[in-house]
Design a protein around this motif. Structure first.
Motif, mmCIF file in Angstrom:
data_model
loop_
_atom_site.group_PDB
_atom_site.id
_atom_site.type_symbol
_atom_site.label_atom_id
_atom_site.label_comp_id
_atom_site.label_asym_id
_atom_site.label_seq_id
_atom_site.Cartn_x
_atom_site.Cartn_y
_atom_site.Cartn_z
ATOM 1 N N ASP A 40 0.829 -1.205 0.000
ATOM 2 C CA ASP A 40 0.000 0.000 0.000
ATOM 3 C C ASP A 40 0.866 1.259 0.000
ATOM 4 O O ASP A 40 0.503 2.272 -0.602
ATOM 5 C CB ASP A 40 -0.915 0.009 1.223
ATOM 6 N N LEU A 41 2.007 1.184 0.675
ATOM 7 C CA LEU A 41 2.907 2.337 0.728
ATOM 8 C C LEU A 41 3.666 2.511 -0.579
ATOM 9 O O LEU A 41 3.864 3.629 -1.053
ATOM 10 C CB LEU A 41 3.889 2.182 1.895
ATOM 11 N N LYS A 42 4.089 1.376 -1.159
ATOM 12 C CA LYS A 42 4.848 1.449 -2.414
ATOM 13 C C LYS A 42 4.789 0.087 -3.113
ATOM 14 O O LYS A 42 5.545 -0.823 -2.760
ATOM 15 C CB LYS A 42 6.309 1.838 -2.152
ATOM 16 N N PRO A 43 3.897 -0.075 -4.107
ATOM 17 C CA PRO A 43 3.800 -1.360 -4.811
ATOM 18 C C PRO A 43 5.149 -1.795 -5.365
ATOM 19 O O PRO A 43 5.891 -0.997 -5.934
ATOM 20 C CB PRO A 43 2.805 -1.060 -5.937
ATOM 21 N N ASN A 44 5.458 -3.065 -5.166
ATOM 22 C CA ASN A 44 6.760 -3.596 -5.556
ATOM 23 C C ASN A 44 6.597 -5.058 -5.941
ATOM 24 O O ASN A 44 5.910 -5.813 -5.226
ATOM 25 C CB ASN A 44 7.738 -3.426 -4.388
ATOM 26 N N HIS A 45 7.215 -5.468 -7.033
ATOM 27 C CA HIS A 45 7.040 -6.843 -7.510
ATOM 28 C C HIS A 45 7.571 -7.867 -6.510
ATOM 29 O O HIS A 45 7.014 -8.965 -6.383
ATOM 30 C CB HIS A 45 7.719 -7.026 -8.864
ATOM 31 N N VAL A 46 8.623 -7.511 -5.765
ATOM 32 C CA VAL A 46 9.177 -8.448 -4.783
ATOM 33 C C VAL A 46 8.240 -8.581 -3.583
ATOM 34 O O VAL A 46 8.062 -9.685 -3.047
ATOM 35 C CB VAL A 46 10.583 -8.001 -4.331
ATOM 36 N N PHE A 47 7.604 -7.479 -3.166
ATOM 37 C CA PHE A 47 6.658 -7.541 -2.054
ATOM 38 C C PHE A 47 5.494 -8.473 -2.414
ATOM 39 O O PHE A 47 5.062 -9.295 -1.593
ATOM 40 C CB PHE A 47 6.110 -6.149 -1.716
ATOM 41 N N TYR A 48 4.967 -8.324 -3.631
ATOM 42 C CA TYR A 48 3.864 -9.197 -4.062
ATOM 43 C C TYR A 48 4.313 -10.663 -4.109
ATOM 44 O O TYR A 48 3.565 -11.565 -3.710
ATOM 45 C CB TYR A 48 3.359 -8.777 -5.441
ATOM 46 N N TRP A 49 5.525 -10.890 -4.626
ATOM 47 C CA TRP A 49 6.046 -12.256 -4.701
ATOM 48 C C TRP A 49 6.168 -12.866 -3.312
ATOM 49 O O TRP A 49 5.758 -14.009 -3.077
ATOM 50 C CB TRP A 49 7.403 -12.252 -5.401
ATOM 51 N N SER A 50 6.697 -12.102 -2.369
ATOM 52 C CA SER A 50 6.847 -12.588 -0.999
ATOM 53 C C SER A 50 5.490 -12.887 -0.370
ATOM 54 O O SER A 50 5.316 -13.896 0.322
ATOM 55 C CB SER A 50 7.595 -11.557 -0.148
ATOM 56 N N MET A 51 4.520 -12.015 -0.623
ATOM 57 C CA MET A 51 3.178 -12.238 -0.096
ATOM 58 C C MET A 51 2.570 -13.498 -0.707
ATOM 59 O O MET A 51 1.903 -14.279 -0.017
ATOM 60 C CB MET A 51 2.286 -11.031 -0.366
ATOM 61 N N GLY A 52 2.822 -13.724 -1.998
ATOM 62 C CA GLY A 52 2.328 -14.936 -2.638
ATOM 63 C C GLY A 52 2.888 -16.185 -1.978
ATOM 64 O O GLY A 52 2.170 -17.179 -1.777
ATOM 65 N N PHE A 53 4.161 -16.127 -1.612
ATOM 66 C CA PHE A 53 4.790 -17.269 -0.966
ATOM 67 C C PHE A 53 4.145 -17.527 0.400
ATOM 68 O O PHE A 53 3.939 -18.679 0.788
ATOM 69 C CB PHE A 53 6.289 -17.012 -0.821
ATOM 70 N N ALA A 54 3.812 -16.437 1.132
ATOM 71 C CA ALA A 54 3.142 -16.589 2.425
ATOM 72 C C ALA A 54 1.767 -17.218 2.250
ATOM 73 O O ALA A 54 1.371 -18.110 3.019
ATOM 74 C CB ALA A 54 3.031 -15.231 3.118
#
Length: 239
Positions: free
Chosen positions: A123-137
């Motif tokens: 929400d603060l700063k969309p980032n492809h790595v953040f989304y990838w990490s969330m997907g793994f969770a």
């Protein structure tokens, strides 16, 4: 390997977990544990240094965050959480600090909290790595729909991000979306021809599709990359 890791015998853990990955390269848990053991070996001597930095500058958010990362790598999750929360308290709009705390919660097994903090980071700063990490969770939680959505967002932000492409292919495969999984795996190997995990997975895709030609081609590719994996794959080729 896990026993050695819990006992802080990092050299023994690294040696044992490396053997596991030689026998089963796709073993995600062993890969995670190996990363943890390697990080602990490197970071344990630096713990005192990072703790001193926090003591010297208690208002330095980065110092708290670095100490939190160190605690997390050493498996000291409660301490890591406290430092991560302190960093966010000082700089609440720093998405990187939310992401680091999410990693702590994920490593700790608190997956709902991990997903919540990944979302705050996004929400603060969309980032492809953040989304990838969330997907793994999400995937570790067993929520394949959530994992697929997160990996898809990661790929939208960076279409050449092979980690997300590969993980999304694996999720699609589990969701019986085989055609889409195969397309993604072909993208990964086009971007990274020496990615042995993707090459092997693509071979398995051809096996399940009863495509003997495709499977055989993957066998010869694996022969050039990893002969042991090629030998493991060969019996799966349709006769």
């Amino acid at each position: 390997g896990n026993t050695y890791l819990m006992a802080q015998k990092n050299d023994e853990a690294i040696a044992t977990l490396s053997k596991v990955l030689e026998m089963k390269p796709e073993h995600e848990e062993a890969r995670d544990r190996l990363r943890a053991a390697s990080a602990r070996k490197q970071l344990w001597p630096k713990l005192e240094q990072f703790a001193k930095a926090v003591a010297d500058e208690p208002g330095n958010a980065e110092a708290h965050a670095e100490l939190g990362v160190t605690y997390n790598s050493l498996g000291m999750f409660a301490e890591a959480e406290a430092e991560g929360l302190k960093a966010i308290e000082i700089e609440p709009k720093n998405g990187l600090f939310h992401n680091r705390l999410a990693i702590t919660y994920q490593d700790w097994g608190k997956l709902d909290k991990a997903i919540a903090y990944y979302q705050k980071a996004i929400d603060l700063k969309p980032n492809h790595v953040f989304y990838w990490s969330m997907g793994f969770a999400y995937e570790k939680k067993g929520d394949l729909d959530g994992a697929a959505r997160a990996y898809e967002e990661s790929v939208k932000l960076k279409p050449t991000f092979t980690h997300a492409l590969y993980n999304l292919a694996m999720v699609y495969s589990k969701k019986d979306r085989a055609t889409e999984a195969g397309e993604l795996l072909r993208k990964v190997v086009a971007l990274e021809p020496r990615n042995v995990f993707a090459q092997y997975a693509l071979g398995v895709f051809y096996v399940r599709a009863a495509d003997k030609t495709g499977a055989t081609q993957q066998y010869y590719i694996l022969q050039t990359l990893d002969k042991r994996l090629a030998a493991d794959f060969f019996p799966q080729i349709p006769k």
